[in-house]
Write a protein that holds these residues in place. Structure first.
Motif, PDB file in Angstrom:
ATOM      1  N   GLN A  57      -0.900  41.969  81.450  1.00  0.00           N
ATOM      2  CA  GLN A  57      -1.792  42.765  82.283  1.00  0.00           C
ATOM      3  C   GLN A  57      -1.410  44.249  82.292  1.00  0.00           C
ATOM      4  OE1 GLN A  57      -3.081  41.100  85.905  1.00  0.00           O
ATOM      5  NE2 GLN A  57      -3.812  39.357  84.753  1.00  0.00           N
ATOM      6  N   ILE A  58      -1.304  44.762  81.128  1.00  0.00           N
ATOM      7  CA  ILE A  58      -0.950  46.183  80.978  1.00  0.00           C
ATOM      8  C   ILE A  58      -2.073  46.902  80.225  1.00  0.00           C
ATOM      9  CG2 ILE A  58       1.581  45.922  81.054  1.00  0.00           C
ATOM     10  CD1 ILE A  58       1.504  45.852  77.958  1.00  0.00           C
ATOM     11  N   SER A  59      -1.996  48.194  80.248  1.00  0.00           N
ATOM     12  CA  SER A  59      -2.996  48.947  79.471  1.00  0.00           C
ATOM     13  C   SER A  59      -2.557  48.957  78.004  1.00  0.00           C
ATOM     14  CB  SER A  59      -3.104  50.371  79.988  1.00  0.00           C
ATOM     15  OG  SER A  59      -1.904  51.056  79.693  1.00  0.00           O
ATOM     16  N   PHE A  60      -3.486  49.262  77.143  1.00  0.00           N
ATOM     17  CA  PHE A  60      -3.173  49.283  75.714  1.00  0.00           C
ATOM     18  C   PHE A  60      -2.099  50.325  75.387  1.00  0.00           C
ATOM     19  CE2 PHE A  60      -3.918  48.383  71.351  1.00  0.00           C
ATOM     20  CZ  PHE A  60      -4.522  47.131  71.383  1.00  0.00           C
ATOM     21  N   GLY A  61      -2.165  51.439  76.104  1.00  0.00           N
ATOM     22  CA  GLY A  61      -1.200  52.515  75.890  1.00  0.00           C
ATOM     23  C   GLY A  61       0.241  52.073  76.148  1.00  0.00           C
TER      24      GLY A  61
END
Ligand code: GLU
Length: 462
Positions: A415-419
């Motif tokens: 559940q993290i951003s792609f960055g």
């Protein structure tokens, strides 16, 4: 049949301005189904060398410009020149001049003092007296004393020279018998059947002298086209400071032959506002009558723009061949298509492309400090490890999309951003920020190397 020529004096390397006139001559011959011949003007033994001739031939080979027939070397034609000197002497169109150097200096000083044009005074032109002892004579041609010499120039129109103002009986053979420049150029052009002479307008002042030789020997005059010089942005003659003048330096800097030829054809010639010309188009469209009358301006940005265009449009197999000059052997790289497709839009030069390739295919040994600070923080090692595990367990990893998939899984699961995965992964793989798409990079270097680079980064930065 149109016969053109390129006649360089081999003094070091092929000059970019020389190449442009060679290209114009080449194109015009090809367009007309004619011949383009090469003559090496190597009569100046002190300045000319075989090495310099080889440098010119090497540049021609790089550019794919082929000359027709054998190369003519002026240094091998002394007998021919001697024959014509004798002919002119026999016909009374040339004569022996015994004026010594000291006398000539004296003459010049007097003329200068009288504010007259400095010239030979014609003392031996119709001389009947006794010639001085111990002086080896030079041979002078009888130039017209009055009247006009008209150069019918295909670029500049008719250029009228007044015989009185510009000519004297110029020397055609020195005291040691060596023939002089304008004499041999006219003879060679005539004997080689050159009927269209395209050359730099720095030679324009030689042309009336050459015309006198043609006329004395009753040779048919060729058509002349004198091409204005290439200038820098300040309107001065192009020098090394403005850009390389040695053609082969363009190879080293990473320009393709097509880019350089396209760049040069547009320096001084145009066809509407078209900028991109393939070799076939150049041959079809070039006409020396469309050469501009004024100097052209050298523009590096234009060259880079053209080079980007040609790099983008060069097949990968050819690009791989070009890159071998930077010690990059990609021919057997299984992902060379992805690699080159990824980079051909980014590189302005082949050299830049080579260093971009190296940045990708060589394992980083150094990590940019700023990039590390920015990317390696929080639970980044955990993210990298998670991704590494996915790579290790994946079976089929070939395409960029296969890797992209795995990155997506990590993003979803953690559940993290792609960055959050993108940045550290980039630094792990390349040692720095920037560069092409990550999934492509991984597809290019392959599974094992991807794992290895992530492991290296984790060890170094945990
Ligand atoms: N050899 C001369 C030069 O290199 C060119 C002579 C000519 O084109 O007539 O500048």
């Amino acid at each position: 049949m149109v016969v053109t020529r390129f006649a360089p004096s081999p003094t070091g390397y092929l000059h970019i301005g020389g190449l442009r006139t060679a290209l114009f001559s080449y194109l015009w011959a090809k367009k007309n189904g004619g011949k383009f011949v090469l003559r090496i003007e190597d009569t100046d033994k002190a300045r000319n060398s075989q090495e310099a001739t080889n440098a010119i031939l090497k540049a021609f080979a790089w550019l794919g410009l082929k000359h027709d027939g054998e190369i003519t070397y002026q240094s091998q034609r002394d007998d021919i020149y001697a024959k014509y000197i004798k002919q002119l002497l026999d016909e009374g169109k040339a004569y022996k001049c015994y004026t010594s150097k000291e006398e000539l200096t004296q003459l010049r000083e007097t003329q200068m003092a009288n504010k007259e044009r400095t010239k030979y005074d014609g003392k031996y032109r119709d001389f009947n007296g006794t010639t001085p002892e111990g002086v080896e004579p030079v041979i002078r041609i009888k130039a017209p004393l009055k009247g006009e010499i008209i150069v019918k120039d295909g670029v500049k129109g008719d250029i009228v020279f007044q015989a009185e103002d510009i000519l004297d009986d110029f020397i055609i053979a020195r005291a040691d018998g060596a023939p002089t420049y304008n004499f041999v150029v006219a003879i060679d052009d005539a004997l080689m059947g050159i009927n269209e002479v395209i050359r730099g307008d720095d030679h324009l002042s030689n042309t009336p002298k050459q015309i006198i030789v043609y006329e004395a020997l009753e040779f048919e005059l060729p058509k002349f086209y004198h091409v204005p010089m290439i200038h820098n942005s300040e309107g001065k003659k192009l020098s090394k400071r403005d850009g390389a003048t040695d053609v082969m330096a363009y190879k080293e800097m990473g320009y393709t032959p097509a880019s350089l030829l396209n760049f040069l054809v547009r320096l001084g010639w145009s066809h509407g506002d078209q900028e991109i010309f393939s070799m076939d188009e150049m041959q079809e469209l070039f006409n020396p009558k469309d050469i501009n009358k004024s100097a052209s301006i050298y523009n590096t940005e234009k060259l880079n723009w053209l080079n980007s265009h040609y790099i983008k449009n060069t097949p990968n197999s050819k690009l791989a061949e070009f890159l071998t000059q930077y010690d990059l052997i990609l021919t057997s790289h299984d992902k060379k298509e992805i690699l080159l497709d990824e980079l051909k839009d980014r590189a302005k030069t082949l050299k830049e492309m080579a260093s971009l390739v190296k940045e990708i295919i060589e394992t980083p040994t150094f990590y940019n400090e700023k990039a590390v600070k920015k990317a390696f923080k929080g639970n980044v090692m955990e993210i990298l490890s998670a991704f590494k595990t996915k790579v290790e367990f994946a079976n089929e990893l070939h395409l960029p999309s296969d890797y992209h998939h795995l990155m997506q899984e990590v993003v979803d699961e953690m559940q993290i951003s792609f960055g959050k995965i993108g940045q550290p992964l980039r630094v792990a793989l390349l040692g720095k920020m920037g560069g092409p798409a990550l999934d492509s990079i991984m597809a290019i270097i392959g599974k094992d190397e991807t794992i290895q680079r992530i492991v290296n980064a984790i060890i170094k930065h945990k």
